[in-house]
Write an enzyme that holds these catalytic residues in place. Structure first.
Site, PDB file in Angstrom:
ATOM      1  N   GLU A  56      25.341   6.284  11.675  1.00 37.45           N
ATOM      2  CA  GLU A  56      26.459   5.951  12.567  1.00 37.45           C
ATOM      3  C   GLU A  56      27.692   5.692  11.700  1.00 37.45           C
ATOM      4  O   GLU A  56      27.622   4.957  10.719  1.00 37.45           O
ATOM      5  CB  GLU A  56      26.076   4.713  13.394  1.00 37.45           C
ATOM      6  CG  GLU A  56      27.232   4.003  14.107  1.00 37.45           C
ATOM      7  CD  GLU A  56      27.969   4.874  15.120  1.00 37.45           C
ATOM      8  OE1 GLU A  56      27.314   5.492  15.981  1.00 37.45           O
ATOM      9  OE2 GLU A  56      29.221   4.944  15.029  1.00 37.45           O
TER      10      GLU A  56
ATOM     11  N   ASP B 219      24.204  12.252  19.109  1.00 37.06           N
ATOM     12  CA  ASP B 219      24.733  11.496  20.254  1.00 37.06           C
ATOM     13  C   ASP B 219      26.191  11.166  19.947  1.00 37.06           C
ATOM     14  O   ASP B 219      26.535  10.038  19.591  1.00 37.06           O
ATOM     15  CB  ASP B 219      23.899  10.220  20.433  1.00 37.06           C
ATOM     16  CG  ASP B 219      24.314   9.427  21.666  1.00 37.06           C
ATOM     17  OD1 ASP B 219      25.048   9.969  22.510  1.00 37.06           O
ATOM     18  OD2 ASP B 219      23.910   8.254  21.767  1.00 37.06           O
ATOM     19  N   SER B 220      27.036  12.158  20.093  1.00 33.48           N
ATOM     20  CA  SER B 220      28.425  12.035  19.640  1.00 33.48           C
ATOM     21  C   SER B 220      29.383  11.794  20.801  1.00 33.48           C
ATOM     22  O   SER B 220      29.029  11.925  21.967  1.00 33.48           O
ATOM     23  CB  SER B 220      28.829  13.325  18.945  1.00 33.48           C
ATOM     24  OG  SER B 220      28.910  14.369  19.891  1.00 33.48           O
TER      25      SER B 220
ATOM     26  N   ASP C 224      33.355  12.999  22.329  1.00 34.65           N
ATOM     27  CA  ASP C 224      33.911  14.332  22.606  1.00 34.65           C
ATOM     28  C   ASP C 224      34.498  14.979  21.343  1.00 34.65           C
ATOM     29  O   ASP C 224      34.871  14.278  20.391  1.00 34.65           O
ATOM     30  CB  ASP C 224      34.995  14.227  23.688  1.00 34.65           C
ATOM     31  CG  ASP C 224      34.402  13.855  25.043  1.00 34.65           C
ATOM     32  OD1 ASP C 224      33.244  14.210  25.291  1.00 34.65           O
ATOM     33  OD2 ASP C 224      35.108  13.202  25.831  1.00 34.65           O
TER      34      ASP C 224
ATOM     35  N   TYR D 191      30.156   9.225  33.884  1.00 33.74           N
ATOM     36  CA  TYR D 191      30.859  10.175  33.023  1.00 33.74           C
ATOM     37  C   TYR D 191      31.841  11.008  33.859  1.00 33.74           C
ATOM     38  O   TYR D 191      31.602  11.227  35.046  1.00 33.74           O
ATOM     39  CB  TYR D 191      29.861  11.114  32.344  1.00 33.74           C
ATOM     40  CG  TYR D 191      29.159  10.531  31.132  1.00 33.74           C
ATOM     41  CD1 TYR D 191      29.299   9.195  30.778  1.00 33.74           C
ATOM     42  CD2 TYR D 191      28.341  11.320  30.347  1.00 33.74           C
ATOM     43  CE1 TYR D 191      28.641   8.684  29.665  1.00 33.74           C
ATOM     44  CE2 TYR D 191      27.678  10.806  29.236  1.00 33.74           C
ATOM     45  CZ  TYR D 191      27.832   9.485  28.907  1.00 33.74           C
ATOM     46  OH  TYR D 191      27.182   8.976  27.817  1.00 33.74           O
TER      47      TYR D 191
END
Lengths: 228, 228
Positions: free
Chosen positions: A43, A93-94, A96, A162
């Site tokens: 991370e 798991d990013s 945008d 979302y």
């Protein structure tokens, strides 16, 4: 979904790398898979980890698993130092693809992921919304098709919080044992491993897994023309 | 989806009743089915029809089909006057069960629908969001199970402009020839009837049809316990 789609698609995943996902939610879900021996997470922002531990303990609980090793740093750099063929699965798991996460949607990054995976290993990356980002998705599919010599697929699911209410995923495999993402071989709902101390799974099941790969005609047309 | 889920689930639908749906969008979609001979629509609010014709011509185009007869009035009253066994399918394109549409979610209404359908006929009703309205959905399923002696199912799909990004449907059949809603027998994407003057279908296809019946575990548990 970002966790179980890849991990239920291969038998007995043992080593997993999570890029991003600092809140710990993906870790919590990886933990449900009893075959897992080692979970690395890279991370970039330590504050995400700290804030999640302070304010979202039910998500950050993923860090309690002794199989987890946290690396604070740039996922792109981390991957470059990974020995070839290390992982069964990589989960990206990013955020945008604007600003810090942009590199995670580009071809050199996907090449590093492919190198870090064993033959027939799998990657699952956050891949935007079919309602809002078909042009971005088209580019991601083209990049993945060039890099991943196994199977290249798009899946999507409902996330009410979302934008547009959905999120998508690219599911790809490297050259090696074939992976049929649409038919999970490692059904987490067939045993009791899904009833962890964090409670039973409330969303994912094998039917939802397969259904996630069924696309509306407008998206299917674009994605299949680039993925096959 | 509210149109093709029921009409693709039975062979050669001929007579269809639409309750609500005054904007004409459901009519437009019913028109794509070449077997259809008669389309009745009962809309309570004439202004919905007029406004749609004025401002949404691509939706209201459904009224141009010569098979359509528009009835302005209360759907509940209309149904009571329908001779028994008239329709192959009834589509209830209603607003939420608060105020004028409330009756359309209650048992007496479902009984009128069942009476108006031929044996093995099908109904599709708007049935809210699994993210927001599980308590309402549970009641609808209980009512439908008591009234419809064939199959009782819940399906859902993504609609980015709706609250929580999804909408659900109840798909039920009356006693008679069995209807397996999850496996469409009348595939609109297998011929060219879907390429009408309104263009090809952009969302619906047979895979999306079947996938719509795959539910997240939290919803499946509640719905299947009441529907079976």
């Amino acid at each position: 979904m970002i966790t179980h789609l890849p991990l239920c698609s291969i038998p007995n995943p043992k080593k997993v790398l999570v890029i991003g996902g600092g809140d710990g939610g993906v870790l919590r879900e990886v933990s449900r898979h009893s075959s897992i021996e080692k979970i690395d997470i890279c991370e970039i922002d330590k504050m995400v980890v700290d804030v999640s531990k302070q304010f979202f303990p039910k998500v950050a609980v993923g860090y309690d698993d002794p199989r987890v090793t946290l690396h604070i740093g740039d996922g792109v750099a981390f991957l470059k130092a990974v020995p070839e063929g290390t992982y069964d699965a990589v989960i990206v798991d990013s955020s945008d693809p604007i600003g810090p996460a942009q590199e995670l949607f580009e071809k050199p990054f996907f090449q590093s992921v492919a190198k870090a995976l064993r033959p027939g290993g799998v990657v699952c990356t956050q891949a935007e919304s079919i309602w809002l980002h078909m042009h971005i998705i088209e580019d991601i599919v083209v990049n993945c098709r060039q890099v991943f010599k196994g199977s290249v697929n798009y899946a999507w699911t409902s996330v009410p919080t979302y934008p547009s209410g959905v999120i998508g995923f690219m599911l790809c495999s490297t050259e090696g044992p074939a992976v049929d993402f649409k038919h999970p071989v490692n059904p987490i709902d067939a045993d009791y491993s899904h009833v962890s101390k964090n409670g039973p799974l409330r969303f994912y099941n094998s039917e939802i897994h397969s259904a996630a790969f069924c696309l509306p005609s407008f998206a299917k047309k674009v994605i299949e023309s680039k993925a096959n």
